[in-house]
Enzyme design. Structure first.
Site, mmCIF file in Angstrom:
data_model
loop_
_atom_site.group_PDB
_atom_site.id
_atom_site.type_symbol
_atom_site.label_atom_id
_atom_site.label_comp_id
_atom_site.label_asym_id
_atom_site.label_seq_id
_atom_site.Cartn_x
_atom_site.Cartn_y
_atom_site.Cartn_z
ATOM 1 N N LYS A 154 57.263 35.035 93.601
ATOM 2 C CA LYS A 154 58.940 35.204 93.283
ATOM 3 C C LYS A 154 59.517 34.094 94.026
ATOM 4 O O LYS A 154 60.395 33.816 93.856
ATOM 5 C CB LYS A 154 59.251 36.720 93.739
ATOM 6 C CG LYS A 154 58.945 37.671 93.013
ATOM 7 C CD LYS A 154 59.534 38.958 93.387
ATOM 8 C CE LYS A 154 59.118 40.146 92.552
ATOM 9 N NZ LYS A 154 59.723 41.452 93.227
ATOM 10 N N ASP A 170 61.520 51.520 94.733
ATOM 11 C CA ASP A 170 60.168 51.831 95.017
ATOM 12 C C ASP A 170 59.888 53.038 95.990
ATOM 13 O O ASP A 170 59.187 53.822 95.822
ATOM 14 C CB ASP A 170 59.573 50.647 95.757
ATOM 15 C CG ASP A 170 59.674 49.573 94.561
ATOM 16 O OD1 ASP A 170 60.025 49.773 93.388
ATOM 17 O OD2 ASP A 170 59.333 48.292 95.016
#
Length: 552
Positions: A292, A247
């Site tokens: 998550k 990222d």
């Protein structure tokens, strides 16, 4: 190398805008931000720091197996206008906004409240990063990782600057301090959509504090893009996110009109991959939020364990040596099988041949005599036996550090996906490089053929994610199918899956009709117009990475 270049610092807006892409009216956003900063703080900003979000074009769930991925920076970004705050010498330091290095942080989004905070020098040094408090050498700031707030990402970026540039001992009368700063933040990356708004926020924050403290002024001795990636990775850990670097690398190192090939073995490297002319991508949010933390035992964490155990079992079957306590990855299995040495990493063509071979070798993991629609997984007991380890050692190596929950473990399906997906990444990359090198350069039919090939690889990736890695969900499956019916050349999920976004490759002249058709056919979008629609589905060209604009 792209990672060795300095952070771009622009003084000409025309040059800056030319690298950002053309799907958004960047000039209006930047001007509005600067004007609003002046209204709120009584002076114009000294800098605007920019960090884009990212979309992973192909290469899902293979980075932790140490295979390369192909993300691209998107035009949507985080912008932070910033400037030093003049503090009169007579101001009382007891007031937070008058303290050395104090920060007044505001956000254009009205739901985010104004924050005032200041770093405090510590008498003792600790590098510990805890659940409730964060310590940096010589400095202290509170970040509550259990209840993340928007300013936590601003603080996280500040930490890297404090840690790297203001290390002077508290007992030293000449210790330097960061200067007080005012910040105004705005963002166009949808939060929680899988497009890395959090990484963009940390990168932009880090850049803002570097700029205001004069750490980007000397271009001959300034931070490189690679160094900023490493700093941002460490900074994001301050908010409880352990990142592999994709990222941050995509947000920092990307070039306009290019994807970024990021490899992780033996170390993280990033190289631009020019995309064929007409490469426009549409990101569409499924509006399914994948938690998550809640689903990790049966989702992300389980997949990590399955790929690691699959690698050991495969290595054992192929006669590849593995240490008893080693967690070998699927990438390392290929390397050792082909005689790769630490000093002589496999080149891309040899790796591609190895992956083509692994498509056959991985069949040793498939349970014998089981049809495609049968149970291809194995029980815990069977998995331990296949590993060749005693149960206590198996649990220590593979289960002592993570919680998983499953009746059957899909070693075959996960390894089959990883090897096929890693090969697709290299094929996607090579298709782009062939066009760039001129094999069909300047040839519209050649470029169109390349786009069709990229679309095919994206579609194959989605099928593999859904059927082999099982990280898709009904909404993502539906959205990718609707995208293809609406004219997408290729469409797949992007990010971890189980919710979040899809990415579709769409012909330039069909963008508007494509978005309208998705709006009319994907039930959660019906009735959305204008800004509400553009929040959930938008076109983007690959954009340039992070930069800073300096007001003259």
């Amino acid at each position: 190398m792209a990672a060795e270049r300095p952070i771009p610092v622009y003084t000409n807006l025309a040059d800056l805008y030319s690298n950002l892409g053309a799907s958004l009216n960047h000039a209006v956003r930047w001007n509005n931000l600067a004007e609003e900063f002046q209204k709120r703080f009584g002076r114009k900003p000294a800098y605007i720091a920019r960090a884009p979000g990212r979309v992973n074009l192909i290469g899902e769930h293979i980075d932790y197996a140490l295979f390369g991925v192909l993300p691209a920076a998107i035009e949507r970004d985080i912008l932070i206008a910033c400037g030093p705050r003049p503090v009169p010498a007579s101001s009382p330091i007891s007031e937070a906004h008058h303290s050395p290095g104090s920060v007044i942080a505001e956000n254009l989004h009205t739901k985010y409240a104004r924050q005032v905070f200041a770093p405090a020098r510590k008498a003792s040094v600790s590098d510990e990063v805890g659940e409730d408090k964060v310590h940096v050498e010589g400095w202290h700031l509170d970040i509550n990782t259990k209840e993340l707030r928007w300013e936590s990402y601003v603080k996280a970026g500040y930490y890297g600057v404090l840690d790297h540039y203001f290390k002077s001992d508290v007992s030293n009368a000449n210790a330097t301090s960061p200067i007080p700063v005012d910040l105004l933040v705005t963002g166009s990356v949808p939060a929680g959509s899988g497009l890395s708004s959090s990484a963009a926020m940390v990168v932009a924050s880090t850049l803002a504090f570097l700029a205001v403290n004069g750490k980007l002024d000397d271009q001959s001795n300034s931070l490189t893009k690679g160094e900023l990636v490493k700093m941002s990775m460490e900074n994001e850990k301050r908010v409880g996110v352990n990142s592999g670097g994709m990222d941050q690398a995509a947000s920092v190192i990307s070039d306009a009109s290019s994807a970024l090939f990021i490899s992780f073995f033996p170390t993280l490297k990033a190289t631009p991959v020019p995309l064929p002319a007409g490469s426009v991508f549409v990101c569409a949010n499924s509006l399914v939020v994948a938690d998550k933390a809640v689903g990790a035992k049966r989702g992300y964490n389980l997949r990590v364990v399955e790929t690691l155990v699959g690698a050991r079992v495969l290595a054992r079957a192929l006669g590849v040596p593995v240490g008893e306590k080693e967690r070998i990855t699927l990438r390392e299995v290929v390397g050792r099988l082909l005689g790769e040495e630490k000093e002589h990493e496999l080149d891309v063509s040899d790796l591609q041949k190895g992956l083509e071979r692994m498509a056959k070798e991985v069949e040793v993991l498939r349970p014998k005599g089981v049809p495609d629609d049968g149970e291809l997984g194995v029980t815990m007991e069977e998995m331990i036996e296949m590993s060749g380890l005693p149960e206590d050692k198996f649990r220590d190596v593979y289960l002592s550090w993570v919680e998983v929950e499953a009746t059957h473990f899909q070693l075959y399906k996960r390894a089959k996906h990883v090897y096929a997906e890693a090969l697709r990444v290299l094929q996607f990359r090579q298709t782009c490089l062939d066009v760039s090198a001129g094999s069909p350069a300047g040839n519209d039919s050649g470029s169109n053929a390349a786009l069709e090939r990229l679309g095919q690889l994206m579609n194959e990736s989605q099928t593999s994610c859904a059927e082999l890695f099982e990280c898709s969900c009904p909404e993502l499956n539906n959205l990718t199918q609707l995208a293809r019916k609406a004219g997408a050349i290729g469409s797949r999920l992007t990010g971890a899956g189980w919710g979040g976004c899809t990415v579709s490759l769409v012909a330039e002249d069909k963008i508007q009709s494509f978005i309208e058709q998705i709006r009319d056919t994907y039930a959660p979008y019906k009735g959305l117009e204008g800004e509400a629609l553009s929040e959930v589905i938008f076109a983007t060209r690959p954009s340039s990475g992070a930069c800073v604009y300096k007001f003259e």
